[in-house]
Design a protein around this motif. Structure first.
Motif, PDB file in Angstrom:
ATOM      1  N   SER A   1      76.223  -7.251-162.201  1.00  0.00           N
ATOM      2  CA  SER A   1      76.010  -6.608-160.899  1.00  0.00           C
ATOM      3  C   SER A   1      74.526  -6.572-160.555  1.00  0.00           C
TER       4      SER A   1
ATOM      5  N   PHE B   1      73.687 -10.029-159.244  1.00  0.00           N
ATOM      6  CA  PHE B   1      74.186 -10.194-157.877  1.00  0.00           C
ATOM      7  C   PHE B   1      73.352  -9.393-156.883  1.00  0.00           C
TER       8      PHE B   1
ATOM      9  N   ALA C   1      70.274 -11.465-156.333  1.00  0.00           N
ATOM     10  CA  ALA C   1      70.538 -12.696-155.594  1.00  0.00           C
ATOM     11  C   ALA C   1      70.929 -12.417-154.139  1.00  0.00           C
ATOM     12  N   TYR C   2      71.619 -11.278-153.931  1.00  0.00           N
ATOM     13  CA  TYR C   2      72.092 -10.936-152.581  1.00  0.00           C
ATOM     14  C   TYR C   2      71.648  -9.505-152.247  1.00  0.00           C
TER      15      TYR C   2
ATOM     16  N   THR D   1      81.133  -5.009-147.426  1.00  0.00           N
ATOM     17  CA  THR D   1      80.857  -5.525-148.767  1.00  0.00           C
ATOM     18  C   THR D   1      80.412  -6.970-148.678  1.00  0.00           C
ATOM     19  N   GLN D   2      79.361  -7.305-149.442  1.00  0.00           N
ATOM     20  CA  GLN D   2      78.927  -8.690-149.479  1.00  0.00           C
ATOM     21  C   GLN D   2      80.081  -9.570-149.958  1.00  0.00           C
ATOM     22  N   PRO D   3      80.376 -10.660-149.253  1.00  0.00           N
ATOM     23  CA  PRO D   3      81.493 -11.516-149.673  1.00  0.00           C
ATOM     24  C   PRO D   3      81.300 -12.092-151.072  1.00  0.00           C
ATOM     25  N   GLU D   4      80.041 -12.219-151.506  1.00  0.00           N
ATOM     26  CA  GLU D   4      79.783 -12.737-152.852  1.00  0.00           C
ATOM     27  C   GLU D   4      80.338 -11.818-153.942  1.00  0.00           C
ATOM     28  N   ALA D   5      80.572 -10.542-153.603  1.00  0.00           N
ATOM     29  CA  ALA D   5      81.089  -9.588-154.591  1.00  0.00           C
ATOM     30  C   ALA D   5      82.478  -9.983-155.082  1.00  0.00           C
ATOM     31  N   ASP D   6      83.184 -10.813-154.308  1.00  0.00           N
ATOM     32  CA  ASP D   6      84.511 -11.257-154.751  1.00  0.00           C
ATOM     33  C   ASP D   6      84.419 -12.121-155.999  1.00  0.00           C
ATOM     34  N   TYR D   7      83.282 -12.792-156.186  1.00  0.00           N
ATOM     35  CA  TYR D   7      83.081 -13.562-157.420  1.00  0.00           C
ATOM     36  C   TYR D   7      82.745 -12.639-158.597  1.00  0.00           C
ATOM     37  N   LEU D   8      82.092 -11.536-158.313  1.00  0.00           N
ATOM     38  CA  LEU D   8      81.584 -10.657-159.360  1.00  0.00           C
ATOM     39  C   LEU D   8      82.705 -10.084-160.220  1.00  0.00           C
TER      40      LEU D   8
END
Length: 530
Positions: free
Chosen positions: A187, A190, A193-194, A207-214
């Motif tokens: 986390s 991430f 990075a974001y 929520t940042q869409p990148e959090a779905d990868y996290l």
């Protein structure tokens, strides 16, 4: 001829501690490392799941998993664990410990990866897929409990057996630490990075869409230790006790154990027949209940009561942390920052509360004994939870600067859970029962524990989800009461330190009884001849 007179058992009971014992602890313990990581990492990502899949743009609050969805996401792995414990425990006695040992790791690795790849077009379909894979993940985890405990107890010598079994279980504490550590690191990465844009309500709530990868990466990493351990598990030989006492192959048992322990063991095949004949009673027979019924009720009830408290503590941490001042309110941070704070708080509690307790048990179990450690642990857990429950309103009042005291008391409940019944309930079922049913009886005890964990996941945890003072207070008082019940039920088990497994389980008694009957028959025969 007593069971202890068998050369293979004498060799195992008196063998000096050597590298192979340590290797066995690591190999078996890595399974528990994986188990704990897989079971508890879900707590670090569950709030993130709510913010990703249940965000309502028309609402002024962050997304949140509905109570029933949260309960299933958290608890479905425990349902699978209960089923897996019973299934693999029975197979361990029927087909041997080693034959089914590797299956659990493969299942865990596949389902950890599957959990991270959970697919779907809607929130409901993603959560349903996640629950499917986490059920089978739990099923594999369940098999680790009876098999690891039984294998370690049957390898170890009688002087250090409790410490070795406890050391295997202590890897659960390491797994909990890594669940928090990995989630914290990822986390943090991430977040770097974001980074969040300057404060705005929309940015915080969304929520940042990148959090779905996290969250997917966190869950999938649970496959790594399982895959790394599988080869070494397959290299372990079957335990000498199973090979000799169940399969009746003294020659193979002597060869296997002689090779790994670097000693020469005599083969006494002829003596095994008498041992097997003297202990040929079935599980749930009247003779079993007369010999072991009270112990089985004791191990099942104490594990059941312990896990109500232990899993309530662990699974509800994320909801109690804000009241301890360890995390910020959800409305004031974005989703990844919230996960970072939850994971960091979980890591701190595990390092200073959870982890030390496991290793205190390892170091003191052969000095204090299983029985007294369990009594002390249940009693102290009850005291600290009672104090928290009675004074909860004052402890969470930031104006009174009591949050540090709250964190200390909460951490001490974790310490005495692990320097106490969370460790000893795992050790005792691996020692109290005969070789033929040891894995099954351990599985029944562990499954009773997971039934308690399900009460925690689907019942007690619900009290903490909205963080209302009166609900958390009531939950703590309930848990204090269950711990005192566990204290009382501990008196149904007995101390096992310093004795051979056959002496503890009474298998020696059956052999001695058979010898007496044979001697009497021979005496009567000589009298008739005279």
């Amino acid at each position: 001829m007593a069971a202890g007179d068998l050369a293979i058992l004498q060799a195992l009971d008196s063998a000096r501690t050597q590298w192979y014992h340590l290797t066995a602890i690591i190999i078996a313990g890595m399974g528990f490392f994986t188990d704990a990581y897989d079971l508890f990492c879900i707590s670090t990502v569950s709030k993130l799941l709510g913010r990703l899949y249940y965000f309502d743009p028309a609402s002024s609050t962050p997304g949140k998993l509905p109570v029933h969805v949260n309960n299933w996401v958290i608890g479905v792995a425990l349902v699978g664990t209960l089923a897996g414990q019973l299934f693999f425990g029975l197979l361990g006695d029927k087909f041997g410990r080693k034959r089914v040992y590797g299956i659990t790791l493969i299942l865990m690795a596949i389902c950890a990866i599957g959990s991270g790849l959970s697919f779907g077009c809607t929130a409901k379909s993603v959560m349903s897929t996640l629950c499917f894979f986490r059920f089978w993940l739990g099923f594999g985890i369940g098999g680790d409990y009876p098999l690891s405990a039984t294998i370690m107890s049957e390898y170890a010598n009688k002087k250090t057996r409790g410490a070795f079994i406890a050391a295997v279980f202590a890897m659960q504490g390491v797994g909990i630490i890594f669940a928090g550590l990995v989630s914290t690191i990822l986390s943090s990465i991430f977040l770097s990075a974001y980074p969040a844009v300057p404060y705005s309500l929309d940015r915080v709530l969304s929520t940042q869409p990148e959090a779905d990868y996290l969250w997917r990466i966190v869950l999938m990493l649970g496959a790594l230790p399982a895959l790394l351990t599988w080869y070494w598990r397959m290299k372990m030989p079957e335990t000498g006790r199973y090979t000799a006492l169940i399969e009746g192959n003294a020659k193979q048992a002597a060869a296997d154990m002689g090779r790994v322990l670097n000693i020469e063991i005599q083969t006494d095949q002829d003596r095994l027949g008498q041992f097997k004949a003297s202990n040929d009673y079935k599980l749930f027979s009247m003779e079993f209940w007369q010999r072991h019924g009270m112990h089985l009720i004791g191990t099942m009830s104490t594990w059941f009561l312990l896990d109500i408290a232990f899993y309530s503590q662990n699974l509800a941490q994320k909801d109690i942390f804000p009241n301890m001042g360890l995390t910020d309110p959800a409305k004031s941070v974005n989703a990844i920052k919230e996960m970072f704070q939850i994971s960091k708080a979980m890591l701190v509690v595990a390092l200073f509360g959870t982890f030390p307790g496991y290793w205190f048990t390892v170091f003191f179990i052969e000095k204090i004994g299983r029985f007294y450690i369990q009594l002390i642990g249940f009693f102290m857990m009850s005291v600290f939870m009672l104090v928290i429950g009675v004074n909860y309103a004052d402890l969470r009042d930031t104006n009174k600067h009591n949050t540090g005291l709250f964190a200390l008391l909460y951490g001490l409940t974790f310490f005495f859970a692990n320097f106490g019944p969370n460790s000893t309930t795992f050790v005792l079922p691996a020692e109290l029962f005969p070789t033929r049913v040891r894995s099954t009886c351990h599985a029944m005890s562990a499954a009773a524990g997971k039934a308690g964990a399900l009460i925690a996941a689907f019942g007690v945890q619900g009290y903490t989800l909205d963080s209302h003072t009166h609900k958390i207070r009531r939950a703590m008082l309930i848990l204090a009461f269950t711990n005192m019940l566990g204290f009382c039920c501990t008196f149904m088990v007995t101390e096992t330190k310093g004795r051979s497994l056959e002496e503890i389980s009474g298998e020696d008694e059956g052999v001695h009884q058979g010898e007496m009957e044979m001697s009497e028959a021979q005496t009567e025969g000589r009298s008739v001849v005279m």
